[in-house]
Design a protein around this motif. Structure first.
Motif, PDB file in Angstrom:
ATOM      1  N   ASN A  93       2.762   6.582  -0.424  1.00 56.90           N
ATOM      2  CA  ASN A  93       3.411   5.274  -0.291  1.00 56.90           C
ATOM      3  C   ASN A  93       2.968   4.555   0.969  1.00 56.90           C
ATOM      4  O   ASN A  93       2.662   3.350   0.947  1.00 56.90           O
ATOM      5  N   ASP A  94       2.947   5.275   2.085  1.00 56.82           N
ATOM      6  CA  ASP A  94       2.634   4.607   3.345  1.00 56.82           C
ATOM      7  C   ASP A  94       1.160   4.217   3.426  1.00 56.82           C
ATOM      8  O   ASP A  94       0.817   3.226   4.072  1.00 56.82           O
ATOM      9  N   SER A  95       0.289   4.981   2.750  1.00 54.37           N
ATOM     10  CA  SER A  95      -1.118   4.587   2.711  1.00 54.37           C
ATOM     11  C   SER A  95      -1.258   3.244   2.003  1.00 54.37           C
ATOM     12  O   SER A  95      -1.926   2.321   2.490  1.00 54.37           O
ATOM     13  N   ARG A  96      -0.609   3.148   0.846  1.00 57.66           N
ATOM     14  CA  ARG A  96      -0.642   1.869   0.125  1.00 57.66           C
ATOM     15  C   ARG A  96      -0.060   0.754   0.978  1.00 57.66           C
ATOM     16  O   ARG A  96      -0.616  -0.345   1.063  1.00 57.66           O
ATOM     17  N   THR A  97       1.082   1.032   1.583  1.00 49.39           N
ATOM     18  CA  THR A  97       1.761  -0.002   2.354  1.00 49.39           C
ATOM     19  C   THR A  97       0.892  -0.427   3.534  1.00 49.39           C
ATOM     20  O   THR A  97       0.788  -1.630   3.837  1.00 49.39           O
TER      21      THR A  97
END
Lengths: 276, 276, 276, 276, 276
Positions: free
Chosen positions: A64-68
């Motif tokens: 999730n944080d990579s995408r974000t």
């Protein structure tokens, strides 16, 4: 495992032919020792599962944080070709980070992708994923100066970096924290006690049945404990592992899509786990 | 299931007519194996329930963040017709996102609403919900330029997008993480062991009673395990699923209400679950 | 409940006078079925308690966020009579929200306070509490324009609104999620199995004792399950409910105190629960 | 407690001399009732401990946020004598808040420190800690105007106030939520059932042993339950309480240190708990 | 431990030679007392493990937040030699903080690194780690003035300081909260009861077997409880401790790497734990 079967045979024959053959221990006592063992195993199973699940949750957060991160960089940079170039660079670097983290957790040699990244960047470190986050941070500082980025936006991207740093630290914690050995020792000791008591409680049975039972029942407990041991260390390059390579490939493809690039990895359907 | 009944009959008859008919295994041992099995099943039941409940909690968060997203867009855009138009567009897009997420988790064909949205937008992706979040992000970037939005506000809306992205990733994690097969294997093995031991412990009973018991008791364990299996994968298009379509409809209506549009879905009272 | 007593009597008499009177099932087996049932009930009890406690925690968060909302509005508005008037309006509206939420969770008719609020505001909605949050949001937009509020402050108040929206969504989730019926069915089935097995294991007792035991023991299990059922749905207008009306009154008084108004509700000491 | 011993004696003598002396209930049944009771007690123990631990965690958060609040005020105010004066005022007020919260949770009369604070401030409230947070908020508004504080900083201090308000609300929730009485009733009922069944299962023992056992075993259960009752309400002025006065003193000293003042309380080593 | 063996021998011989030799207590009762004890021990084990794991999680957070702090300072300061000097100072101070925290939790004398830091700074405190956070805060205030730092960035660094302050407070909470003694007392009492009951239930066994069993079984329980006691206090300078010195060294090296300095500590492979 083998040691245990030998021990069981030994204990069983001792019981029959040795001087102890008159001794009999009530089965209630044995089954009571088994209850204690069961509760310890239930605790062990549940804690190992928690570790395995936490590892999976942490890697979910990394997805999730990579995408974000990449989405935010793209959103907050100016909507120009230069801004997009920065976002693309972040996407590529973040992809490398995922592979580097997975490989260093498994204590594997780093893949070509990671080594060529570090060769190009001209830096090196014992903790490669942490170094890549520093590169992110440096790139963010450079972009801030280049595009006169609003501090609010810089702070927001930094907060995402901090979350990635957290996830990395959580993986390291799970990797480096040994499950308290005292519990393994206790469980093994209880299994031996059980194996010693069991034949004396089955006195009036046929020899064949007695031996099968003294083998099967401890084997069951061993099997449960072995499963717990497999689950408790989810970064050991085993089929029960968190599928980090698979996840890293998926992350990289998604990041590429966000910045408008074609996918770089071919995702194969996960097979390894089912083989087990 | 059927295999188990056959096995029970076989084991039962073997016990009576076979060469093993003199053998008897104390019931205490059997009930002790049952205790181990019970504890494993308790662990299994509780972990499956956690997954099911987490899925429900994540969709609860999606409900909340969808409302918050549209409310924030409406609040932070200028209070003009153009600002409201942006909010309406966000509301519509967020509605599509909910349906797209539900359908891709269930691996269903996408509904008309979703396919027509992607047809109109001229984009496509293997991960449709993620693509819609990118569209949100692009629209936010456009609105920021159009209305000279304060960075603080842009960052706040972006934070809501990040939470939605998190929820999406959590759903994917639950969907893609297989519950450790080792535990299923152990539980099945223990049920077979129990079924084999049971008839030998009931030697002195009438044949009818013995057979019913050797069928009913393992059947109970199988039933408990099957329920756990149903619960652990909450996105499989089954009656025990998270009611994603229902929730998506409710979300879309509420979003429409926030931006002052009439409801677009008719909500039917939930019935499916009770049929089970 | 009654059905169960009848069944117990039936099963008991069948055992004595019927053709099954020679049959006897070892008590060990019965008590083993009871262990399985106990573990399922322990799981059920603990999950129901979790739901009840979560409901209480969510309402605790509503108490805190209501106070924080009004305190923030008062703090961030200009320290003038007009600023205070806005804060008072927020306090009043937030008071209505608490009552509206409690009543719509219990599916009661709305109280005068709520209906008169909506009559005055000229709006209506199927989801009244959500509509009131929209009103908060609109009032915040208006105040932002009127007082040229700093975006930072607006964003902070908005974050509190988002938390209230979350709490509302959590209550709806607890209200609308049926506890998996499969577990109730399993538990009921196990109680019946236990009641059927029990008399056959007590063969050698006096009839009176046998019948009392076959009634008392299942009744105990039923009582434990009924308690779990009462706890698991904490918004059903029952004495074990979350005391939402009481809490709403307390919240409203505190909000009035914050903005310097006299209390509007008389708080009675909580009595309902102890009557149970 | 005494009632239970009497009941045990009564039940025991009834069993011997009364008309029921021929009746005997298998011990397996009794020990099975005991298993149910054990599981209920395990649930009760664990939930009570959770409440006790949560109370301790909340007060831990109060320690942290108190320090953070004063540190932030000192950091964000101008680095002048006037700025420091504001920080000192916050430190003193926060110290009073800790004492006021502890005393109002224990429903004690307020100490001199608190009453003299309220006498000086010329305000009063039924919820004194909440009023002090309002004073913090007012002081923050005043300081913002006086020093033209950046909204970012004001918002950050406000966020710490919101966390303190949360902790206060959590304490109130733990204080005001009665542990579901239904479980106590069930547990007591089960203890009585057990005491009634027990003598009938010990028929063939000597009278002395029988009576001791019927007293000791229920007494054990009562002891476990009493411990749970002590733990579940951690703000009742008992030795098992959260040591709030001790913590408030430590907090106040640390706050004084942060703003460069000498300590105001003498900390004694904690002794009360060990006396138990 | 020794006391218990003596007691066991005493109880055993009393049973054989004393006037109580005719008394026999059914084993079912004993094993039932054992079940209660097992459940209490399971609760105890699980809570102790939670404390141990929480301590490890908190130190994991300290690792992450230390890295984040230094990374943020480096990122937010101007990208000049002076900015880097500030970051280096923060890195050094944060390294000292980690050592100071570990040593004060273990109540050890402070190491040279810490004492020389305080000697240089010319300050002292009873709570050294808290004082260092104050120094961070002061340095941040100074840097803000020197570089005209944007309030957003200052606030973000302050938020990281607040998280470190939280972690410190959590360690203090775990250190200072005694595990409720009532449970230890109950468990010990139950072990004595069990030891007293056990010999009377083994009447018909040979003396040797009886004595071994009355020693082995309570010894097992004691071992489980001792392990729990070791785990519950993870800052006591024992091999089962959180490896704080090891972690502090690793943190300091990583911080040095971030600001471009050579490592200052040599990390040895962890050995202590496995010796146990």
């Amino acid at each position: 495992m083998l040691a245990i079967i030998c021990y069981a045979l030994l204990a069983g024959s001792f019981d029959h032919y040795g001087i102890l053959s008159q001794v009999s221990i009530p089965l209630a006592l044995t089954s009571f020792a088994g209850t204690v063992l069961s509760l310890l195993l239930a605790f062990r199973t549940s804690q190992s599962y928690e570790r395995w699940w936490e590892a999976r949750v942490v890697w979910g957060a990394i997805v999730n944080d990579s995408r974000t991160l990449v989405r935010q960089v793209k959103l907050f940079m100016p909507q120009t070709a230069e801004g997009l170039a920065v976002a693309k660079e972040f996407a590529r670097r973040q992809g490398v980070w995922c592979f580097a983290l997975g490989e260093s957790l498994r204590k594997l040699d780093h893949s070509d992708k990671v080594t060529s990244y570090f060769a190009k960047s001209g830096t090196d470190s014992g903790n490669k994923p942490n170094m890549i986050i520093n590169h992110h941070s440096d790139a963010l500082a450079a972009a801030t100066e280049q595009f006169k980025l609003d501090p609010n936006k810089q702070v927001q991207i930094d907060a995402t970096l901090a979350r990635l740093c957290d996830s990395m630290g959580k993986c390291e914690r799970i990797k480096n924290t040994v499950f308290p050995r005292a519990y393994s020792v206790l469980i093994h000791f209880l299994i031996y006690v059980l194996m010693t008591l069991l034949p004396f409680g089955l006195e009036d049975q046929s020899k064949l049945v007695e031996i099968s039972l003294t083998i099967i029942i401890p084997a069951l407990f061993i099997a449960i404990e072995q499963t717990a041991i497999l689950m408790q260390d989810p970064f050991e390059n085993r089929p029960t592992d968190t599928p980090m390579t698979q996840l890293a490939k998926t992350i990289e493809n998604t990041l590429m899509e966000i910045v408008g690039e074609p996918p770089v990895n071919q995702i194969e359907p996960p097979v390894s786990y089912f083989i087990m």
